[in-house]
Write an enzyme that holds these catalytic residues in place. Structure first.
Site, PDB file in Angstrom:
ATOM      1  N   ARG A  44      -8.905 -25.799  -0.098  1.00  0.00           N
ATOM      2  CA  ARG A  44      -8.171 -26.717   0.774  1.00  0.00           C
ATOM      3  C   ARG A  44      -8.009 -26.147   2.180  1.00  0.00           C
ATOM      4  O   ARG A  44      -7.595 -26.866   3.084  1.00  0.00           O
ATOM      5  CB  ARG A  44      -6.842 -27.104   0.162  1.00  0.00           C
ATOM      6  CG  ARG A  44      -5.880 -25.990  -0.039  1.00  0.00           C
ATOM      7  CD  ARG A  44      -4.626 -26.525  -0.705  1.00  0.00           C
ATOM      8  NE  ARG A  44      -3.716 -25.451  -1.041  1.00  0.00           N
ATOM      9  CZ  ARG A  44      -2.672 -25.593  -1.820  1.00  0.00           C
ATOM     10  NH1 ARG A  44      -2.415 -26.765  -2.367  1.00  0.00           N
ATOM     11  NH2 ARG A  44      -1.891 -24.571  -2.074  1.00  0.00           N
ATOM     12  N   LYS A 139      -9.022 -15.424 -15.766  1.00  0.00           N
ATOM     13  CA  LYS A 139      -7.788 -15.091 -16.477  1.00  0.00           C
ATOM     14  C   LYS A 139      -6.595 -15.345 -15.545  1.00  0.00           C
ATOM     15  O   LYS A 139      -6.774 -15.223 -14.338  1.00  0.00           O
ATOM     16  CB  LYS A 139      -7.823 -13.645 -16.968  1.00  0.00           C
ATOM     17  CG  LYS A 139      -7.635 -12.595 -15.882  1.00  0.00           C
ATOM     18  CD  LYS A 139      -7.220 -11.263 -16.445  1.00  0.00           C
ATOM     19  CE  LYS A 139      -6.560 -10.464 -15.361  1.00  0.00           C
ATOM     20  NZ  LYS A 139      -5.823  -9.344 -15.659  1.00  0.00           N
ATOM     21  N   HIS A 169     -13.847  -9.487 -16.879  1.00  0.00           N
ATOM     22  CA  HIS A 169     -14.924  -8.664 -16.311  1.00  0.00           C
ATOM     23  C   HIS A 169     -15.074  -7.330 -17.044  1.00  0.00           C
ATOM     24  O   HIS A 169     -16.094  -6.673 -16.924  1.00  0.00           O
ATOM     25  CB  HIS A 169     -14.729  -8.448 -14.809  1.00  0.00           C
ATOM     26  CG  HIS A 169     -13.635  -7.510 -14.461  1.00  0.00           C
ATOM     27  ND1 HIS A 169     -12.320  -7.895 -14.412  1.00  0.00           N
ATOM     28  CD2 HIS A 169     -13.654  -6.191 -14.153  1.00  0.00           C
ATOM     29  CE1 HIS A 169     -11.584  -6.850 -14.100  1.00  0.00           C
ATOM     30  NE2 HIS A 169     -12.352  -5.804 -13.936  1.00  0.00           N
ATOM     31  N   LYS A 173     -18.357  -4.281 -18.145  1.00  0.00           N
ATOM     32  CA  LYS A 173     -18.302  -2.847 -17.812  1.00  0.00           C
ATOM     33  C   LYS A 173     -19.325  -2.092 -18.650  1.00  0.00           C
ATOM     34  O   LYS A 173     -19.391  -2.277 -19.858  1.00  0.00           O
ATOM     35  CB  LYS A 173     -16.913  -2.305 -18.148  1.00  0.00           C
ATOM     36  CG  LYS A 173     -15.925  -2.372 -17.006  1.00  0.00           C
ATOM     37  CD  LYS A 173     -14.629  -1.729 -17.470  1.00  0.00           C
ATOM     38  CE  LYS A 173     -13.635  -1.599 -16.350  1.00  0.00           C
ATOM     39  NZ  LYS A 173     -13.982  -0.588 -15.359  1.00  0.00           N
ATOM     40  N   GLU A 207      -2.518   3.982 -14.712  1.00  0.00           N
ATOM     41  CA  GLU A 207      -2.869   4.183 -13.298  1.00  0.00           C
ATOM     42  C   GLU A 207      -1.801   4.991 -12.584  1.00  0.00           C
ATOM     43  O   GLU A 207      -0.617   4.898 -12.907  1.00  0.00           O
ATOM     44  CB  GLU A 207      -2.975   2.833 -12.591  1.00  0.00           C
ATOM     45  CG  GLU A 207      -4.037   1.934 -13.151  1.00  0.00           C
ATOM     46  CD  GLU A 207      -4.119   0.630 -12.376  1.00  0.00           C
ATOM     47  OE1 GLU A 207      -4.866   0.592 -11.399  1.00  0.00           O
ATOM     48  OE2 GLU A 207      -3.415  -0.328 -12.745  1.00  0.00           O
ATOM     49  N   ASP A 226      -0.994  -8.380 -17.740  1.00  0.00           N
ATOM     50  CA  ASP A 226      -2.000  -8.009 -16.749  1.00  0.00           C
ATOM     51  C   ASP A 226      -3.213  -7.345 -17.394  1.00  0.00           C
ATOM     52  O   ASP A 226      -4.354  -7.663 -17.042  1.00  0.00           O
ATOM     53  CB  ASP A 226      -1.364  -7.069 -15.709  1.00  0.00           C
ATOM     54  CG  ASP A 226      -2.335  -6.702 -14.593  1.00  0.00           C
ATOM     55  OD1 ASP A 226      -3.056  -7.598 -14.136  1.00  0.00           O
ATOM     56  OD2 ASP A 226      -2.354  -5.524 -14.174  1.00  0.00           O
ATOM     57  N   HIS A 231      -8.064  -7.654 -21.032  1.00  0.00           N
ATOM     58  CA  HIS A 231      -9.096  -6.613 -21.019  1.00  0.00           C
ATOM     59  C   HIS A 231      -9.012  -5.655 -22.216  1.00  0.00           C
ATOM     60  O   HIS A 231     -10.007  -5.344 -22.851  1.00  0.00           O
ATOM     61  CB  HIS A 231      -8.974  -5.760 -19.749  1.00  0.00           C
ATOM     62  CG  HIS A 231      -8.926  -6.560 -18.483  1.00  0.00           C
ATOM     63  ND1 HIS A 231      -9.794  -7.584 -18.221  1.00  0.00           N
ATOM     64  CD2 HIS A 231      -8.126  -6.463 -17.398  1.00  0.00           C
ATOM     65  CE1 HIS A 231      -9.523  -8.090 -17.029  1.00  0.00           C
ATOM     66  NE2 HIS A 231      -8.518  -7.430 -16.506  1.00  0.00           N
ATOM     67  N   LYS A 330       1.638   1.605 -14.630  1.00  0.00           N
ATOM     68  CA  LYS A 330       1.462   1.959 -13.211  1.00  0.00           C
ATOM     69  C   LYS A 330       2.369   3.118 -12.844  1.00  0.00           C
ATOM     70  O   LYS A 330       3.346   3.392 -13.535  1.00  0.00           O
ATOM     71  CB  LYS A 330       1.840   0.754 -12.351  1.00  0.00           C
ATOM     72  CG  LYS A 330       0.832  -0.382 -12.432  1.00  0.00           C
ATOM     73  CD  LYS A 330       1.069  -1.363 -11.311  1.00  0.00           C
ATOM     74  CE  LYS A 330       0.004  -2.442 -11.293  1.00  0.00           C
ATOM     75  NZ  LYS A 330      -1.329  -1.930 -10.995  1.00  0.00           N
TER      76      LYS A 330
HETATM   77  P1  NDP Z   1      -5.567 -17.040  -4.305  1.00  0.00           P
HETATM   78  O1  NDP Z   1      -4.266 -17.746  -4.225  1.00  0.00           O
HETATM   79  O2  NDP Z   1      -5.853 -15.917  -3.375  1.00  0.00           O
HETATM   80  O3  NDP Z   1      -6.750 -18.104  -4.099  1.00  0.00           O
HETATM   81  C1  NDP Z   1      -6.753 -19.387  -4.636  1.00  0.00           C
HETATM   82  C2  NDP Z   1      -7.351 -20.317  -3.605  1.00  0.00           C
HETATM   83  O4  NDP Z   1      -7.325 -21.644  -4.142  1.00  0.00           O
HETATM   84  C3  NDP Z   1      -6.521 -20.341  -2.321  1.00  0.00           C
HETATM   85  O5  NDP Z   1      -7.379 -20.296  -1.210  1.00  0.00           O
HETATM   86  C4  NDP Z   1      -5.800 -21.667  -2.437  1.00  0.00           C
HETATM   87  O6  NDP Z   1      -5.432 -22.229  -1.220  1.00  0.00           O
HETATM   88  C5  NDP Z   1      -6.838 -22.499  -3.126  1.00  0.00           C
HETATM   89  N1  NDP Z   1      -6.264 -23.704  -3.704  1.00  0.00           N
HETATM   90  C6  NDP Z   1      -5.082 -23.836  -4.348  1.00  0.00           C
HETATM   91  N2  NDP Z   1      -4.900 -25.118  -4.728  1.00  0.00           N
HETATM   92  C7  NDP Z   1      -6.001 -25.788  -4.329  1.00  0.00           C
HETATM   93  C8  NDP Z   1      -6.395 -27.133  -4.428  1.00  0.00           C
HETATM   94  N3  NDP Z   1      -5.644 -28.062  -5.029  1.00  0.00           N
HETATM   95  N4  NDP Z   1      -7.576 -27.491  -3.907  1.00  0.00           N
HETATM   96  C9  NDP Z   1      -8.360 -26.588  -3.285  1.00  0.00           C
HETATM   97  N5  NDP Z   1      -8.032 -25.301  -3.135  1.00  0.00           N
HETATM   98  C10 NDP Z   1      -6.862 -24.902  -3.660  1.00  0.00           C
HETATM   99  O7  NDP Z   1      -5.745 -16.598  -5.804  1.00  0.00           O
HETATM  100  P2  NDP Z   1      -6.756 -15.492  -6.370  1.00  0.00           P
HETATM  101  O8  NDP Z   1      -8.040 -15.615  -5.668  1.00  0.00           O
HETATM  102  O9  NDP Z   1      -6.074 -14.189  -6.369  1.00  0.00           O
HETATM  103  O10 NDP Z   1      -6.888 -15.916  -7.881  1.00  0.00           O
HETATM  104  C11 NDP Z   1      -7.704 -17.008  -8.315  1.00  0.00           C
HETATM  105  C12 NDP Z   1      -7.804 -16.948  -9.833  1.00  0.00           C
HETATM  106  O11 NDP Z   1      -8.441 -15.736 -10.209  1.00  0.00           O
HETATM  107  C13 NDP Z   1      -6.465 -16.955 -10.550  1.00  0.00           C
HETATM  108  O12 NDP Z   1      -6.605 -17.638 -11.773  1.00  0.00           O
HETATM  109  C14 NDP Z   1      -6.201 -15.477 -10.832  1.00  0.00           C
HETATM  110  O13 NDP Z   1      -5.370 -15.296 -11.952  1.00  0.00           O
HETATM  111  C15 NDP Z   1      -7.618 -15.003 -11.113  1.00  0.00           C
HETATM  112  N6  NDP Z   1      -7.813 -13.579 -10.895  1.00  0.00           N
HETATM  113  C16 NDP Z   1      -7.588 -13.027  -9.665  1.00  0.00           C
HETATM  114  C17 NDP Z   1      -7.826 -11.684  -9.460  1.00  0.00           C
HETATM  115  C18 NDP Z   1      -7.634 -11.063  -8.117  1.00  0.00           C
HETATM  116  O14 NDP Z   1      -7.791  -9.831  -8.017  1.00  0.00           O
HETATM  117  N7  NDP Z   1      -7.309 -11.810  -7.081  1.00  0.00           N
HETATM  118  C19 NDP Z   1      -8.284 -10.806 -10.563  1.00  0.00           C
HETATM  119  C20 NDP Z   1      -8.522 -11.495 -11.805  1.00  0.00           C
HETATM  120  C21 NDP Z   1      -8.283 -12.830 -11.939  1.00  0.00           C
HETATM  121  P3  NDP Z   1      -3.961 -21.875  -0.599  1.00  0.00           P
HETATM  122  O15 NDP Z   1      -4.041 -20.482  -0.127  1.00  0.00           O
HETATM  123  O16 NDP Z   1      -3.818 -22.886   0.480  1.00  0.00           O
HETATM  124  O17 NDP Z   1      -2.973 -22.076  -1.707  1.00  0.00           O
END
Ligand code: NDP
Length: 464
Positions: A44, A139, A169, A173, A207, A226, A231, A330
């Site tokens: 978005r 996840k 992931h 590994k 960790e 977590d 994992h 942690k």
């Molecule tokens: P983020 O919040 O950083 O990213 C999610 C993205 O989705 C944001 O850019 C958000 O926009 C966008 N978004 C939310 N709602 C909508 C919508 N309705 N339409 C379009 N875009 C939308 O989350 P992460 O990247 O950290 O995590 C994503 C997934 O991956 C989660 O399920 C998380 O549990 C999983 N995950 C993440 C890890 C990590 O290290 N980050 C590790 C392992 C799993 P906005 O910012 O505007 O809300």
């Protein structure tokens, strides 16, 4: 030659996409530069085409993709600013992804917050979906057994389960993949891989790092959700499963799911089968660390644990009676990311061999990828005095990052290195019993100073 595929990333401007997913794709393209891959990004966030390229190209390069491959992938990559839950926008994106005549495999990657992923799946119910559509879910998959089952039922209305890739992931590994070779290709281990010869198993991911400004995520998750729920239980399933007939998606996932189904808490409940703690102020990796409850963004009332341990038993003929301890935490004094297999003592030592017989152990390092066999040998000073010797090796590290390994399978339509729906439910079943008891305060919240070892009473395998 792999089939042409389109990777559609929902949540393309998020943290996961930037830090893990795109570099993972980059590492895959380094190894397979000829792979025909198109990336359609959506989020978005209001990004223009250049802003998307400025994210895409460095992330692919970071993963190792050569410049000409980055250029080729970037040239066909587009970004769409949209609400991913909007069925009209979603339909247009999926149609574009399937390409002319709907010929391409479409991998829809939900890099979205879990609640949004669920809403997108609901929005897809009324759409005509691409012929060869694969869903890639991150996840956490659900937040308890009930919600995981409901999500499984929902996605089953969209595509068959072998086209749903629940990402863990850790399954990519290289050391975890090595467990299969070690267990099944060595008589030395395959013959003794049971309760008759193994006394205990520890799977730990401890960790030294503390919260590192991740309270927004971590304070809602805690160590159990977590690391252990996903994992480490997957690792446990690989260590304890029965030998699969083949290393294929069906046989491997049948075997790991069966091991998880047989898993119960040690002693039958969370009071005897779990411990939890959180850190108090201390020093970790040379830095002063405040008490967890004083960290920015932490709500002490949530009672989030920073160190969790469960002890389980795989209640079948092979493993009954062997405690399997799974731990993660942690701000600990030492980083210990390993699987420790502790063997039973020999039944009888010949008279004349002197001293205590040290425990024989196989230690599989989870990061870095190492393997160590600790065996009893003759002493250096007195040849009849028992001593421990260590045979150690650094394992072949996969050329692919763990994410790259998983994504390679997903793009090939092979779910082998992802989690099957029933296994995801089983992992929650095991953890729900613990989380419920913790919520009811049946298990005390212990404390440890940041930078200290795992508390002695927790019985860490290598503490002696
Ligand atoms: P983020 O919040 O950083 O990213 C999610 C993205 O989705 C944001 O850019 C958000 O926009 C966008 N978004 C939310 N709602 C909508 C919508 N309705 N339409 C379009 N875009 C939308 O989350 P992460 O990247 O950290 O995590 C994503 C997934 O991956 C989660 O399920 C998380 O549990 C999983 N995950 C993440 C890890 C990590 O290290 N980050 C590790 C392992 C799993 P906005 O910012 O505007 O809300």
């Amino acid at each position: 030659m792999s089939q042409p595929s389109t990777l559609v990333i929902l949540g393309a401007s998020g943290d996961l996409t930037r830090r893990l997913l795109l570099p993972g794709v980059g590492s895959l393209l380094e190894l397979e530069p000829e792979r025909e891959l198109r990336i359609l990004a959506a989020d978005r966030a209001d990004l223009d085409a250049q802003a998307w390229q400025d994210r895409l190209q460095p992330a692919l390069t970071e993963g190792g993709a050569p410049p000409e491959v980055v250029q080729a992938v970037a040239a066909t990559s587009t970004y769409t600013s949209m609400d991913a839950t909007d069925p009209v926008a979603l339909n247009a994106l999926l149609t574009q992804a399937a390409g002319e005549g709907g010929a391409r495999r479409v991998v829809l990657y939900f890099a979205l917050p879990p609640a949004v992923t669920e809403r997108v799946c609901h929005a897809m119910l009324g759409l005509t979906l691409p012929r060869d559509l694969h869903l890639t879910m991150e996840k956490p998959f659900g937040h308890d057994e009930h919600s995981a089952r409901a999500l499984n039922t929902l996605v089953a209305h969209l595509v068959p389960d072998d086209q749903v890739h629940r990402v863990d992931h850790f399954l990519g590994k290289s050391t975890l993949l090595d467990i299969m070779a070690v267990r099944f290709a060595n008589r030395l281990f395959s013959a003794v891989w049971s309760a008759e010869h193994i006394e205990s198993i520890e799977i730990a991911y401890d960790e030294s790092l503390a919260l590192e400004n991740r309270a927004g995520y971590y304070d809602h998750a805690g160590a159990l959700r977590d690391m252990i729920q996903s994992h480490l239980l997957q690792a446990m399933a690989l260590v304890t499963m029965e030998p699969p007939a083949s290393i294929t998606a069906r046989d491997l996932r049948d075997a790991t799911a069966a091991a998880l189904r047989a898993t119960t808490l040690w002693g039958g409940d969370a009071i005897s089968g779990s411990r939890r703690a959180r850190y108090t102020a201390g020093t970790s990796i040379g830095r002063a660390v405040p008490s967890y409850v004083d960290e920015d963004g932490v709500d002490p009332a949530r009672m989030t644990e920073t160190l969790a341990q469960i002890t389980v038993e795989v209640a079948n003929d092979r493993w009954a009676g062997v405690p399997i301890t799974i731990r993660s935490g942690k701000a600990l004094g030492a980083t210990q990311k390993h699987i420790v297999i502790t063997f039973r003592d020999v039944r009888h030592l010949p008279r004349g061999l002197k001293g205590a017989d040290p425990k024989d152990r196989l230690i599989i390092g989870l990061s870095p990828d190492t393997m160590e066999l600790r065996i009893t040998t003759n002493g250096t000073d007195d040849p009849l005095e028992l001593e421990q010797s260590v045979l150690a090796t650094t394992l072949r590290e996969s050329e692919l990052e763990a994410y790259g390994e998983v994504i390679a399978g997903v793009l090939d339509g092979n779910p082998m290195l992802t989690v099957r729906g029933d296994a995801a439910e089983e992992c929650w079943r095991i953890c729900d019993a613990v989380l419920g008891a913790w919520e009811r305060n049946e298990v005390p919240m212990e404390e440890y100073p940041a930078g200290s070892p795992v508390p002695a009473a927790w019985g860490a395998a290598l503490a002696d």
